[in-house]
Design an enzyme around this catalytic site. Structure first.
Site, PDB file in Angstrom:
ATOM      1  N   ASN A  43       0.799  -1.226   0.000  1.00  9.93           N
ATOM      2  CA  ASN A  43       0.000   0.000   0.000  1.00  9.93           C
ATOM      3  C   ASN A  43       0.832   1.275   0.000  1.00  9.93           C
ATOM      4  O   ASN A  43       0.325   2.334  -0.367  1.00  9.93           O
ATOM      5  CB  ASN A  43      -0.934  -0.015   1.220  1.00  9.93           C
ATOM      6  CG  ASN A  43      -1.666   1.291   1.391  1.00  9.93           C
ATOM      7  OD1 ASN A  43      -2.585   1.606   0.639  1.00  9.93           O
ATOM      8  ND2 ASN A  43      -1.255   2.085   2.377  1.00  9.93           N
ATOM      9  N   TYR A  66       1.958  10.244 -11.300  1.00  9.05           N
ATOM     10  CA  TYR A  66       1.292   9.312 -10.389  1.00  9.05           C
ATOM     11  C   TYR A  66       0.495   8.276 -11.174  1.00  9.05           C
ATOM     12  O   TYR A  66       0.559   7.073 -10.884  1.00  9.05           O
ATOM     13  CB  TYR A  66       0.369  10.112  -9.461  1.00  9.05           C
ATOM     14  CG  TYR A  66      -0.412   9.289  -8.475  1.00  9.05           C
ATOM     15  CD1 TYR A  66       0.201   8.747  -7.351  1.00  9.05           C
ATOM     16  CD2 TYR A  66      -1.783   9.075  -8.654  1.00  9.05           C
ATOM     17  CE1 TYR A  66      -0.530   8.002  -6.428  1.00  9.05           C
ATOM     18  CE2 TYR A  66      -2.512   8.340  -7.737  1.00  9.05           C
ATOM     19  CZ  TYR A  66      -1.887   7.810  -6.631  1.00  9.05           C
ATOM     20  OH  TYR A  66      -2.604   7.072  -5.729  1.00  9.05           O
ATOM     21  N   LYS A 103       0.793   4.105 -11.225  1.00  9.17           N
ATOM     22  CA  LYS A 103      -0.319   3.240 -10.845  1.00  9.17           C
ATOM     23  C   LYS A 103      -0.757   2.332 -11.992  1.00  9.17           C
ATOM     24  O   LYS A 103      -1.257   1.231 -11.760  1.00  9.17           O
ATOM     25  CB  LYS A 103      -1.484   4.079 -10.323  1.00  9.17           C
ATOM     26  CG  LYS A 103      -1.174   4.769  -8.992  1.00  9.17           C
ATOM     27  CD  LYS A 103      -0.723   3.774  -7.919  1.00  9.17           C
ATOM     28  CE  LYS A 103      -0.512   4.417  -6.567  1.00  9.17           C
ATOM     29  NZ  LYS A 103      -0.126   3.427  -5.536  1.00  9.17           N
ATOM     30  N   VAL A 132     -10.339   9.363  -2.247  1.00 12.10           N
ATOM     31  CA  VAL A 132     -10.192   9.013  -0.828  1.00 12.10           C
ATOM     32  C   VAL A 132      -9.612  10.191  -0.049  1.00 12.10           C
ATOM     33  O   VAL A 132      -8.647  10.827  -0.477  1.00 12.10           O
ATOM     34  CB  VAL A 132      -9.286   7.781  -0.655  1.00 12.10           C
ATOM     35  CG1 VAL A 132      -9.358   7.291   0.793  1.00 12.10           C
ATOM     36  CG2 VAL A 132      -9.694   6.667  -1.603  1.00 12.10           C
ATOM     37  N   THR A 135      -7.391  11.345   2.460  1.00  9.34           N
ATOM     38  CA  THR A 135      -6.218  10.971   3.253  1.00  9.34           C
ATOM     39  C   THR A 135      -5.272  12.166   3.338  1.00  9.34           C
ATOM     40  O   THR A 135      -5.388  13.112   2.549  1.00  9.34           O
ATOM     41  CB  THR A 135      -5.454   9.794   2.612  1.00  9.34           C
ATOM     42  OG1 THR A 135      -4.836  10.251   1.396  1.00  9.34           O
ATOM     43  CG2 THR A 135      -6.381   8.627   2.316  1.00  9.34           C
ATOM     44  N   THR A 194      -3.736  12.913  -0.163  1.00  9.82           N
ATOM     45  CA  THR A 194      -4.568  13.547  -1.182  1.00  9.82           C
ATOM     46  C   THR A 194      -5.208  14.845  -0.696  1.00  9.82           C
ATOM     47  O   THR A 194      -5.691  15.639  -1.508  1.00  9.82           O
ATOM     48  CB  THR A 194      -5.682  12.594  -1.645  1.00  9.82           C
ATOM     49  OG1 THR A 194      -6.487  12.233  -0.505  1.00  9.82           O
ATOM     50  CG2 THR A 194      -5.096  11.336  -2.264  1.00  9.82           C
TER      51      THR A 194
END
Length: 260
Positions: free
Chosen positions: A89, A154, A158, A187, A189, A192
């Protein structure tokens, strides 16, 4: 008789577990009855906030370092008798256009997001092969399904995680090891949402998503728990998208069925 959704008796390693999605995954695994979860990260101060119990421990790990990976796997195998689950992760996000992203930032992002995932799988494969079973879940992104401007680097990393996962599913399925990826979107977090906006403020930015809101870390963690459990025993190479419909398609504004 135990439910197939339980993680009872399972030993797991979760990277990037000091905060955000990784920490939520570790908590969900404990709630699902995992025998032991090892939370790893480079953020030592945040790792220290996690209460160590018989079910959960912490370990500093730079996922880019092969020697650290090998030492971790050796230690966990010796203390817990094996490793059933690996969740790759750990990841970083670089904002910027492709034109303006410094090459060094791009290389660092690839080192963490894709090389770290590669090294993690490589480290646990022998242990899982010896056991004849295992579950690996790699965190990709909705950006690995549908890229967008300002996060091109990014998205590239991914997409790479997505491809590596599918190749690993082919190679390791023969040995009883399932390899799947998750693709979260929206999400909330620290990575982000570095400005620390409230969930309500974050939700306003996702009015273009069919569910009309952002995603919580536990919603992602529940998906990972499913893939790690025996309930997903025939899931291999699965790409579980947890994005509220963000990548399902586009709206034509003003036509019926579009957000007002």
């Amino acid at each position: 008789m135990t439910t197939p959704f339980t993680l009872e008796g399972k030993v797991a390693i979760v990277t990037g577990a000091a905060r955000g999605i990784g920490r939520a995954i570790a908590e969900a695994f404990v709630q699902a009855g995992a025998k032991h979860v090892v939370c790893t990260d480079v953020l030592g101060e945040l790792l220290a906030e996690i209460e160590v119990t018989s079910q959960i421990s912490t370990q500093i790990l730079d996922v880019r370092d092969e020697a650290q990976w090998n030492a971790l796997v050796t230690s966990v195998t010796a203390s817990q008798g094996g490793i059933d689950i690996l969740v790759n992760n750990a990841g970083i996000l670089v904002f910027g256009t492709i034109e303006e992203t410094p090459p060094d930032d791009f290389k660092r992002l690839l080192d963490v997001n894709i090389t770290g995932t590669f090294l993690g799988m490589q480290a646990v494969i022998p242990v899982m092969k010896a056991a004849g079973s295992g579950a690996i879940v790699n965190t990709s992104s909705a950006s690995g399904m549908l890229p967008s401007n300002f996060v091109g680097a990014y998205a590239a990393s991914k997409y790479a995680v997505r491809g590596l996962t599918r190749a690993a599913a082919l190679e390791l399925g023969l040995h009883g090891i399932r390899v799947n990826s998750i693709h979260p979107g929206g999400v909330n977090t620290p990575m982000t949402n570095p400005a620390g906006q409230t969930q309500e403020e974050v939700d306003k930015a996702y009015a273009f998503v069919p569910l009309q809101r952002g995603c919580t870390v536990m919603e992602v963690a529940h998906g990972v728990t499913y893939l790690a459990s025996d309930a997903a025993s025939y899931c291999n190479g699965t790409e579980l998208v947890i994005d509220g419909g963000m990548t399902a398609g586009i709206y034509f504004p003003g036509l019926p069925g579009a957000p007002q």
